[in-house]
Every structure is written in structure tokens, then in C-alpha cells.
Design an enzyme around this catalytic site. Structure first.
Site, PDB file in Angstrom:
ATOM      1  N   TYR A 126       0.833  -1.205   0.000  1.00 50.38           N
ATOM      2  CA  TYR A 126       0.000   0.000   0.000  1.00 50.38           C
ATOM      3  C   TYR A 126       0.862   1.246   0.000  1.00 50.38           C
ATOM      4  O   TYR A 126       2.017   1.219   0.421  1.00 50.38           O
ATOM      5  CB  TYR A 126      -0.931  -0.008   1.219  1.00 50.38           C
ATOM      6  N   CYS A 127       0.266   2.325  -0.463  1.00 44.72           N
ATOM      7  CA  CYS A 127       0.910   3.630  -0.561  1.00 44.72           C
ATOM      8  C   CYS A 127       1.648   3.948   0.747  1.00 44.72           C
ATOM      9  O   CYS A 127       1.076   3.759   1.814  1.00 44.72           O
ATOM     10  CB  CYS A 127      -0.146   4.686  -0.851  1.00 44.72           C
ATOM     11  N   PRO A 128       2.890   4.342   0.652  1.00 46.01           N
ATOM     12  CA  PRO A 128       3.664   4.765  -0.522  1.00 46.01           C
ATOM     13  C   PRO A 128       4.593   3.681  -1.076  1.00 46.01           C
ATOM     14  O   PRO A 128       5.397   3.964  -1.961  1.00 46.01           O
ATOM     15  CB  PRO A 128       4.487   5.924   0.016  1.00 46.01           C
TER      16      PRO A 128
END
Length: 80
Positions: free
Chosen positions: A16-18
Site C-alpha cells: 500500500y501507498c507509498p
């Protein structure tokens, strides 16, 4: 439409981000200009982040597609 074959692949599924963009940035540094990288991801934010990454750094986003719950990208490294 024929999709070009990538010399390299980055599997960012489940991240997941980042993280996907951080891994993408590191991987692009390892490629030679003109080489292709296929990115596989499951995080929907990559639909926004990867095109922006390519635009900002001048890489060419050749292909972007959603396939089920995955997102696939094909990126050509451009000169630095």
C-alpha cells in the site's frame, strides 16, 4: 493491440501507498534508458500515483489497465 514485452517486472501486489511508488523509483534507477518495466499492483492509489510519477520524472507510461483487483502498468525508462 499488441502489448510490448517488458524486460523487467516489479510485483507490488499486496503493498500500500507509498510502498509501490518507492519500490518503482528504486527499480527505475536500475534500468537502462529504453528498457521496459511491468508493474503489478493491487493498491488503487497506484492509478493516480504511477502516472504522476512517470510524468514528474519523464518516464513513458505505455500501458495502464485494471484487471480484476489488480492494476498493470508498462513503463519505458527515459533519459535522465
Amino acid at each position: 493491440m499488441q502489448i510490448e514485452t517488458a524486460e523487467h517486472e516489479l510485483d507490488a501486489r499486496g503493498l500500500y501507498c507509498p510502498e509501490p511508488v518507492m519500490l518503482l523509483h528504486n527499480r527505475m534507477r536500475q534500468l537502462a534508458v529504453g528498457e521496459l518495466l511491468r508493474v503489478l499492483a493491487t493498491d488503487p492509489t497506484t492509478q493516480r500515483d504511477i502516472p504522476k510519477f512517470c510524468s514528474f520524472l519523464g518516464h513513458e507510461l505505455l500501458h495502464s489497465v485494471e484487471s480484476g483487483d489488480e492494476f498493470h502498468y508498462l513503463i519505458r525508462k527515459q533519459g535522465e
